[in-house]
Design a protein around this motif. Structure first.
Motif, PDB file in Angstrom:
ATOM      1  N   MET A  23      22.730 -49.012   0.369  1.00 59.48           N
ATOM      2  CA  MET A  23      22.746 -50.668   0.388  1.00 59.48           C
ATOM      3  C   MET A  23      21.746 -51.251  -0.467  1.00 59.48           C
ATOM      4  N   GLY A  24      20.684 -50.579  -0.178  1.00 57.87           N
ATOM      5  CA  GLY A  24      19.332 -51.198  -1.157  1.00 57.87           C
ATOM      6  C   GLY A  24      18.482 -52.140  -0.417  1.00 57.87           C
ATOM      7  N   VAL A  25      17.481 -52.712  -1.316  1.00 55.80           N
ATOM      8  CA  VAL A  25      16.525 -53.294  -0.880  1.00 55.80           C
ATOM      9  C   VAL A  25      17.133 -54.702  -0.771  1.00 55.80           C
ATOM     10  N   GLU A  26      16.503 -55.322   0.236  1.00 56.85           N
ATOM     11  CA  GLU A  26      17.096 -56.841   0.500  1.00 56.85           C
ATOM     12  C   GLU A  26      15.890 -57.774  -0.308  1.00 56.85           C
ATOM     13  N   ILE A  27      16.456 -58.310  -1.282  1.00 59.98           N
ATOM     14  CA  ILE A  27      15.393 -59.294  -2.118  1.00 59.98           C
ATOM     15  C   ILE A  27      16.331 -60.471  -2.362  1.00 59.98           C
ATOM     16  N   ASP A  28      16.007 -61.638  -1.837  1.00 58.23           N
ATOM     17  CA  ASP A  28      16.565 -62.923  -2.255  1.00 58.23           C
ATOM     18  C   ASP A  28      17.974 -62.816  -2.129  1.00 58.23           C
ATOM     19  N   ASN A  29      18.424 -61.952  -1.326  1.00 59.87           N
ATOM     20  CA  ASN A  29      19.968 -62.046  -0.960  1.00 59.87           C
ATOM     21  C   ASN A  29      20.415 -62.728   0.343  1.00 59.87           C
ATOM     22  N   PRO A  30      21.091 -63.971   0.225  1.00 59.30           N
ATOM     23  CA  PRO A  30      21.432 -64.725   1.418  1.00 59.30           C
ATOM     24  C   PRO A  30      22.152 -63.791   2.335  1.00 59.30           C
ATOM     25  N   LYS A  31      21.541 -63.474   3.726  1.00 57.84           N
ATOM     26  CA  LYS A  31      22.237 -62.768   4.583  1.00 57.84           C
ATOM     27  C   LYS A  31      23.813 -63.327   4.877  1.00 57.84           C
ATOM     28  N   ASP A  32      23.792 -64.652   4.535  1.00 60.51           N
ATOM     29  CA  ASP A  32      25.260 -65.205   4.952  1.00 60.51           C
ATOM     30  C   ASP A  32      26.386 -64.579   4.244  1.00 60.51           C
ATOM     31  N   ASN A  33      25.933 -63.991   3.067  1.00 59.39           N
ATOM     32  CA  ASN A  33      27.303 -63.334   2.088  1.00 59.39           C
ATOM     33  C   ASN A  33      27.403 -61.888   2.968  1.00 59.39           C
ATOM     34  N   ILE A  34      26.479 -61.200   3.492  1.00 57.42           N
ATOM     35  CA  ILE A  34      26.664 -60.042   3.981  1.00 57.42           C
ATOM     36  C   ILE A  34      27.441 -60.376   5.333  1.00 57.42           C
TER      37      ILE A  34
ATOM     38  N   TYR B  59      29.935 -48.127   5.774  1.00 54.08           N
ATOM     39  CA  TYR B  59      29.019 -47.146   5.596  1.00 54.08           C
ATOM     40  C   TYR B  59      27.781 -47.691   5.123  1.00 54.08           C
ATOM     41  N   ILE B  60      26.478 -47.397   5.753  1.00 51.22           N
ATOM     42  CA  ILE B  60      25.394 -48.379   5.393  1.00 51.22           C
ATOM     43  C   ILE B  60      24.386 -47.138   4.995  1.00 51.22           C
ATOM     44  N   PHE B  61      23.564 -47.460   3.825  1.00 49.58           N
ATOM     45  CA  PHE B  61      22.373 -46.664   3.561  1.00 49.58           C
ATOM     46  C   PHE B  61      21.359 -47.432   2.777  1.00 49.58           C
ATOM     47  N   GLY B  62      20.289 -46.937   2.813  1.00 47.41           N
ATOM     48  CA  GLY B  62      19.424 -47.663   1.806  1.00 47.41           C
ATOM     49  C   GLY B  62      18.193 -48.215   2.688  1.00 47.41           C
ATOM     50  N   GLU B  63      17.271 -48.743   2.146  1.00 43.76           N
ATOM     51  CA  GLU B  63      16.142 -49.435   2.861  1.00 43.76           C
ATOM     52  C   GLU B  63      16.475 -50.712   3.991  1.00 43.76           C
TER      53      GLU B  63
ATOM     54  N   ASN C 299      21.667 -41.693   5.328  1.00 42.70           N
ATOM     55  CA  ASN C 299      20.451 -41.622   4.781  1.00 42.70           C
ATOM     56  C   ASN C 299      20.685 -41.647   3.205  1.00 42.70           C
ATOM     57  N   ASN C 300      21.793 -41.318   2.741  1.00 43.74           N
ATOM     58  CA  ASN C 300      21.940 -41.229   1.290  1.00 43.74           C
ATOM     59  C   ASN C 300      23.605 -41.264   1.125  1.00 43.74           C
ATOM     60  N   LEU C 301      23.951 -41.716  -0.160  1.00 46.95           N
ATOM     61  CA  LEU C 301      25.281 -41.697  -0.704  1.00 46.95           C
ATOM     62  C   LEU C 301      25.997 -40.107  -0.419  1.00 46.95           C
ATOM     63  N   ASP C 302      25.413 -39.155  -0.485  1.00 46.80           N
ATOM     64  CA  ASP C 302      26.068 -37.640  -0.345  1.00 46.80           C
ATOM     65  C   ASP C 302      26.480 -37.701   1.116  1.00 46.80           C
ATOM     66  N   GLU C 303      25.747 -38.019   1.928  1.00 44.69           N
ATOM     67  CA  GLU C 303      26.212 -38.040   3.410  1.00 44.69           C
ATOM     68  C   GLU C 303      27.329 -38.859   3.645  1.00 44.69           C
ATOM     69  N   ILE C 304      27.486 -40.076   3.193  1.00 42.47           N
ATOM     70  CA  ILE C 304      28.444 -40.969   3.356  1.00 42.47           C
ATOM     71  C   ILE C 304      29.946 -40.286   2.746  1.00 42.47           C
ATOM     72  N   VAL C 305      29.833 -39.693   1.351  1.00 44.69           N
ATOM     73  CA  VAL C 305      31.071 -39.031   0.845  1.00 44.69           C
ATOM     74  C   VAL C 305      31.464 -37.756   1.425  1.00 44.69           C
TER      75      VAL C 305
ATOM     76  N   VAL D  23      38.501 -46.282  -0.286  1.00 45.19           N
ATOM     77  CA  VAL D  23      37.242 -46.359  -0.190  1.00 45.19           C
ATOM     78  C   VAL D  23      36.657 -47.384  -1.403  1.00 45.19           C
ATOM     79  N   LEU D  24      35.938 -48.307  -0.875  1.00 45.73           N
ATOM     80  CA  LEU D  24      35.339 -49.329  -1.986  1.00 45.73           C
ATOM     81  C   LEU D  24      33.936 -49.321  -1.701  1.00 45.73           C
ATOM     82  N   PHE D  25      33.380 -48.780  -3.010  1.00 52.20           N
ATOM     83  CA  PHE D  25      31.768 -48.738  -2.940  1.00 52.20           C
ATOM     84  C   PHE D  25      31.288 -49.897  -3.328  1.00 52.20           C
ATOM     85  N   SER D  26      30.583 -50.695  -2.696  1.00 53.31           N
ATOM     86  CA  SER D  26      30.183 -52.171  -3.152  1.00 53.31           C
ATOM     87  C   SER D  26      28.829 -52.422  -2.645  1.00 53.31           C
ATOM     88  N   PRO D  27      27.585 -52.536  -3.380  1.00 48.12           N
ATOM     89  CA  PRO D  27      26.460 -52.771  -2.852  1.00 48.12           C
ATOM     90  C   PRO D  27      26.039 -54.202  -2.269  1.00 48.12           C
TER      91      PRO D  27
END
Length: 79
Positions: A1-12, A25-29, A50-56, A68-72
């Protein structure tokens, strides 16, 4: 998923209101933040990895889903 930077949590949080999403499926910081938001909204089908390989590997081993849709959800500076 990645690092939360100025992303409105309402969208998530809106993601977890869709009834046609079977699993997230969630991974990232920021994975724990997104996981807790999902639980607060009573979305139960969420898995942390922990990583995308584990998810796949999990997706292909369990063969649970039709598509399956991969979407950050956040910026991916930690990937």
């Amino acid at each position: 998923m990645g690092v939360e930077i100025d992303n409105p949590k309402d969208n998530i949080n809106e993601l977890f209101k869709f009834k046609n999403i079977k699993h997230v499926y969630i991974f990232g910081e920021s994975k724990n933040i997104i996981y807790e938001d999902a639980k607060k909204l009573s979305f139960e089908n969420v898995s942390l990895f922990n990583n995308l390989d584990e998810i796949v590997n999990d997706i292909f081993l369990t063969k649970k889903f039709d598509a399956v849709l991969f979407s950050p959800a956040c910026a991916s500076f930690d990937m």
